[in-house]
Design a protein around this motif. Structure first.
Motif, short mmCIF file in Angstrom:
data_model
loop_
_atom_site.label_atom_id
_atom_site.label_comp_id
_atom_site.label_asym_id
_atom_site.label_seq_id
_atom_site.Cartn_x
_atom_site.Cartn_y
_atom_site.Cartn_z
N VAL A 89 -6.62 12.36 15.36
CA VAL A 89 -7.90 11.47 15.45
C VAL A 89 -9.03 12.62 15.37
O VAL A 89 -10.06 12.26 14.59
CB VAL A 89 -7.77 10.41 16.54
N ARG A 90 -8.95 13.62 16.46
CA ARG A 90 -10.35 14.42 16.49
C ARG A 90 -10.44 15.07 15.30
O ARG A 90 -11.55 15.27 14.74
CB ARG A 90 -9.99 15.43 17.68
N GLN A 91 -9.58 15.81 14.85
CA GLN A 91 -9.67 16.53 13.52
C GLN A 91 -10.08 15.62 12.33
O GLN A 91 -10.84 16.10 11.65
CB GLN A 91 -8.19 17.17 13.33
N ALA A 92 -9.58 14.61 12.34
CA ALA A 92 -9.93 13.74 11.30
C ALA A 92 -11.40 13.19 11.30
O ALA A 92 -12.16 13.33 10.23
CB ALA A 92 -9.04 12.50 11.05
N ILE A 93 -11.96 12.95 12.40
CA ILE A 93 -13.28 12.69 12.63
C ILE A 93 -14.17 13.86 12.35
O ILE A 93 -15.38 13.75 11.78
CB ILE A 93 -13.62 11.96 13.87
N LEU A 151 -11.92 7.93 21.58
CA LEU A 151 -13.28 7.57 21.40
C LEU A 151 -14.48 7.73 22.27
O LEU A 151 -15.48 7.63 21.85
CB LEU A 151 -13.05 6.01 20.53
N GLY A 152 -13.82 7.98 23.41
CA GLY A 152 -14.77 8.23 24.59
C GLY A 152 -15.32 9.72 24.67
O GLY A 152 -16.02 9.92 25.65
N GLU A 153 -14.48 10.75 23.90
CA GLU A 153 -14.94 11.96 24.40
C GLU A 153 -16.20 12.47 23.55
O GLU A 153 -16.54 12.00 22.56
CB GLU A 153 -13.66 12.86 23.75
N ARG A 154 -17.09 13.31 24.25
CA ARG A 154 -18.25 13.78 23.80
C ARG A 154 -18.16 14.50 22.51
O ARG A 154 -18.91 14.10 21.72
CB ARG A 154 -18.92 14.68 24.86
N SER A 155 -17.15 15.15 22.22
CA SER A 155 -16.82 15.83 20.93
C SER A 155 -16.63 15.06 19.90
O SER A 155 -17.12 15.23 18.77
CB SER A 155 -15.75 17.08 21.05
N VAL A 156 -15.98 13.95 19.94
CA VAL A 156 -15.73 12.76 19.01
C VAL A 156 -16.96 12.25 18.62
O VAL A 156 -17.50 11.96 17.45
CB VAL A 156 -14.81 11.81 19.40
N GLN A 208 -21.85 11.48 15.22
CA GLN A 208 -23.23 11.57 15.02
C GLN A 208 -23.49 12.72 13.90
O GLN A 208 -24.32 12.08 13.17
CB GLN A 208 -23.81 12.25 16.12
N ALA A 209 -22.89 13.62 13.71
CA ALA A 209 -22.81 14.50 12.73
C ALA A 209 -22.62 13.66 11.37
O ALA A 209 -22.94 13.74 10.29
CB ALA A 209 -22.02 15.58 12.61
N TRP A 210 -21.54 12.84 11.18
CA TRP A 210 -21.09 11.94 10.22
C TRP A 210 -22.06 10.91 9.85
O TRP A 210 -22.19 10.52 8.57
CB TRP A 210 -19.72 11.29 10.33
N SER A 211 -22.90 10.52 10.81
CA SER A 211 -23.70 9.56 10.51
C SER A 211 -24.93 9.81 9.62
O SER A 211 -25.53 10.46 9.72
CB SER A 211 -24.41 8.81 11.85
N LEU A 229 -11.29 -1.21 23.98
CA LEU A 229 -12.05 -0.05 23.51
C LEU A 229 -13.49 -0.16 24.17
O LEU A 229 -14.04 0.63 24.74
CB LEU A 229 -12.53 -0.24 21.95
N GLN A 230 -14.23 -1.37 24.47
CA GLN A 230 -15.35 -1.64 25.19
C GLN A 230 -15.26 -1.24 26.58
O GLN A 230 -16.23 -0.60 26.84
CB GLN A 230 -15.71 -3.15 25.09
N GLN A 231 -14.29 -1.57 27.09
CA GLN A 231 -13.93 -1.00 28.69
C GLN A 231 -13.71 0.51 28.73
O GLN A 231 -14.31 1.01 29.64
CB GLN A 231 -13.00 -1.56 29.37
N HIS A 232 -13.01 1.08 27.88
CA HIS A 232 -12.40 2.50 28.05
C HIS A 232 -13.28 3.51 27.37
O HIS A 232 -13.00 4.63 27.69
CB HIS A 232 -10.92 2.51 27.78
N HIS A 233 -14.07 3.09 26.40
CA HIS A 233 -14.79 4.10 25.63
C HIS A 233 -16.31 3.86 25.61
O HIS A 233 -16.77 3.67 24.54
CB HIS A 233 -14.18 4.19 24.17
N PRO A 234 -17.16 3.82 26.66
CA PRO A 234 -18.35 3.62 26.66
C PRO A 234 -19.23 4.44 25.68
O PRO A 234 -20.20 4.01 25.19
CB PRO A 234 -18.77 3.53 28.01
N ARG A 235 -18.86 5.71 25.70
CA ARG A 235 -19.86 6.57 24.57
C ARG A 235 -19.67 5.98 23.40
O ARG A 235 -20.74 6.00 22.54
CB ARG A 235 -19.28 7.89 24.87
#
Length: 171
Positions: free
Chosen positions: A29-33, A56-61, A66-69, A85-91
């Motif tokens: 997932v990280r690699q794809a994003i 999805l909560g990881e800073r690198s993701v 952000q770079a994709w946007s 998702l809303q509870q576990h991935h606030p970033r």
């Protein structure tokens, strides 16, 4: 010449084939994003019953997102329910608020029968987790498999309802 092989050679960061294990799934997932950001993929569809296992909560993701946007990009999120998702991935939730114009989210609900696939689809490459418990994933550049997965995700999308709003308006 095999177009799927040619695409794989163009993007050595994305694997192709059967991948096993939770850690390998999360890395994929990280690699794809990251690839979406570096290659400027225009559209992505992410589908999972609840996205609990996605990083999805990881800073690198979030940095990759952000770079994709950019203008003209779109992300479709499809889940049974977005509460995990809303509870576990606030970033990611915060990123989604900032980039709400790029993101559409729909939910099927928990009592709808038929399980949603766990997949990341793009017009270039796809991955689908065939077994959520054992994290058996198939990743491919194969056009036929991409089209088939895209059609399944599109059918589920049209049966789902808008969900996971970027903001909640109160009176």
């Amino acid at each position: 010449m095999n177009p799927a092989t040619d695409q794989a050679l163009d993007n050595p960061s994305l694997p192709e084939g059967r991948i096993l294990g939770r850690r390998a799934f999360v890395d994929l997932v990280r690699q794809a994003i990251a690839a979406a950001a570096s290659e400027g993929w225009v559209k992505m569809v992410w589908c999972d019953p609840d996205f609990a296992d996605w990083p999805l909560g990881e800073r690198s993701v979030i940095e990759s997102m952000q770079a994709w946007s950019a203008s003209g990009r779109s992300l479709h999120l499809l889940a049974q329910d977005f509460s995990v998702l809303q509870q576990h991935h606030p970033r990611f939730v915060q990123w989604r608020v900032m980039w709400s114009h790029l993101v559409e989210a729909r939910a099927t609900g928990r009592g709808t029968g038929g399980e949603l696939p766990s997949a990341l689809w793009t017009s270039q490459w796809t991955m689908e987790r065939l077994d959520l418990k054992h994290n058996v994933v198939v990743a491919t550049f194969d056009p036929a498999r991409r089209v088939a997965l895209g059609e399944r995700l599109d059918a589920a999308w049209h049966k789902a309802s808008p969900s996971f709003p970027a903001s909640t308006l109160g009176l």
